[in-house]
Design an enzyme around this catalytic site. Structure first.
Site, mmCIF file in Angstrom:
data_model
loop_
_atom_site.group_PDB
_atom_site.id
_atom_site.type_symbol
_atom_site.label_atom_id
_atom_site.label_comp_id
_atom_site.label_asym_id
_atom_site.label_seq_id
_atom_site.Cartn_x
_atom_site.Cartn_y
_atom_site.Cartn_z
ATOM 1 N N CYS A 132 0.787 -1.133 0.019
ATOM 2 C CA CYS A 132 0.092 0.030 -0.078
ATOM 3 C C CYS A 132 0.720 1.429 0.070
ATOM 4 O O CYS A 132 1.702 1.217 -0.745
ATOM 5 C CB CYS A 132 -0.948 -0.055 1.149
ATOM 6 S SG CYS A 132 -2.258 1.275 1.250
ATOM 7 N N ASP A 201 -8.112 -4.284 -7.798
ATOM 8 C CA ASP A 201 -7.400 -3.236 -6.716
ATOM 9 C C ASP A 201 -8.022 -1.919 -7.215
ATOM 10 O O ASP A 201 -7.791 -1.435 -8.358
ATOM 11 C CB ASP A 201 -5.809 -3.023 -6.904
ATOM 12 C CG ASP A 201 -5.591 -2.079 -5.817
ATOM 13 O OD1 ASP A 201 -6.244 -1.541 -5.357
ATOM 14 O OD2 ASP A 201 -4.170 -2.272 -5.465
ATOM 15 N N HIS A 233 -6.925 -4.835 -3.515
ATOM 16 C CA HIS A 233 -5.970 -4.239 -2.486
ATOM 17 C C HIS A 233 -5.933 -4.957 -1.167
ATOM 18 O O HIS A 233 -6.731 -5.740 -0.764
ATOM 19 C CB HIS A 233 -6.563 -2.861 -2.145
ATOM 20 C CG HIS A 233 -5.579 -1.851 -1.977
ATOM 21 N ND1 HIS A 233 -4.398 -1.478 -2.511
ATOM 22 C CD2 HIS A 233 -5.411 -1.267 -0.635
ATOM 23 C CE1 HIS A 233 -3.495 -0.754 -1.897
ATOM 24 N NE2 HIS A 233 -4.153 -0.434 -0.529
#
Length: 283
Positions: A132, A201, A233
């Site tokens: 991330c 994602d 994600h």
């Protein structure tokens, strides 16, 4: 391989502010070999700082023979404690992410690399990884020529130039003049990259991933690119993942990390021969 866990607090002075950054350390040990030396890996966290899932990932890497240093990125604003995986924690993490300056992020990564290289048990080879926000930071850290290899998991905000303070997202190919954004500096990377994403994602959509890949190719960066069809994600987060954790795909990605780090950090490659390689076209 057994591990010793500790932390060290280092001083930073950026943007006129002096703060203390905590680096959590996960150090492999081999019985009766006190002078064993290992490569170092800086592991950057998601927006919640060094949480349980990040620490567990650090242990997995360290257990393969790497000294892992995981810095607390938000020391500019708060202590080293992890933010909660809830609404308020998410809001704080996202606010800190765009308030902290690129100069501060860069100082953090330099300090973390400095720390690893200062250890007598480090062999001088450095890798970076993260997920991330940390995926982006691991790529940005590789602008440091001391970094030899990077494995970035679903790095956010690279495609949109939205890390640190910004006025508006910018998805352009060329970017602004004299840009300090990561995507516009990929040509400075000296090591090898592995970029890992899920096709589902929503934080880094198709067009964003395509832009990053286009810029990497244009920059001549040595990189591998992995996209997993059903991964979302945060698919490697094994706690509070909102039903996105995929252990099977995570296992595959960890093998990617081990291959890249093993080849670049554990092998004595000697000086690089920059003569263009001739690939024979055969069946």
């Amino acid at each position: 391989m057994l591990l010793k866990e500790s932390h060290v607090d280092v001083q930073t002075n950026v943007d006129g502010k002096e703060t203390t950054m905590r680096i959590f350390t996960f150090h492999p040990t081999i019985s009766q070999y006190p002078n064993a030396r290992f490569p170092g890996v800086v592991l950057f966290s998601e927006i919640y700082q060094v949480t349980g899932p990040v620490a567990r990932f650090a242990r997995q890497i360290a257990g393969q023979g790497y000294i892992v240093a995981a810095p607390s990125s938000y020391h500019d604003f708060t202590g080293p404690e992890a933010l909660a995986y809830d609404g308020p924690g998410t809001d704080k993490g996202n606010e800190y992410k765009i308030t902290k300056t690129l100069q501060s992020y860069d100082a953090d990564s330099y300090k973390a690399v400095d720390y690893l290289l200062s250890l007598p048990t480090c062999n001088g080879r450095i890798g970076t990884s993260g997920m991330c926000l940390g995926g982006h930071l691991s790529v940005r850290a590789s602008l440091d020529p001391r970094v030899n290899a990077t494995v970035a998991f679903f790095g956010t905000d690279i495609h949109s130039r939205t890390l640190g303070p910004y006025t508006a997202a910018d998805w352009s190919v060329e970017g602004p003049a004299n840009s300090n954004h990561t995507i516009d500096r990929l040509g400075e990377i000296k090591g090898e990259l592995a970029m890992i994403f899920g096709l589902k994602d929503t934080h880094v959509p198709d067009a964003g991933r395509d832009l990053v890949r286009q810029k990497l190719r244009a920059a001549g960066t040595v990189f591998s690119w992995y996209e997993f069809a059903w991964a979302q994600h945060a698919f490697i987060r094994d706690e509070q993942s909102k039903d996105r954790y995929d252990p099977a795909v995570t296992k595959i990605c960890f093998e990617v990390l081990l291959e890249l780090f093993g080849r670049n950090l554990k092998t004595d490659l000697g000086p690089k021969d920059n003569t263009p390689e001739k690939i024979e076209h055969v069946c």
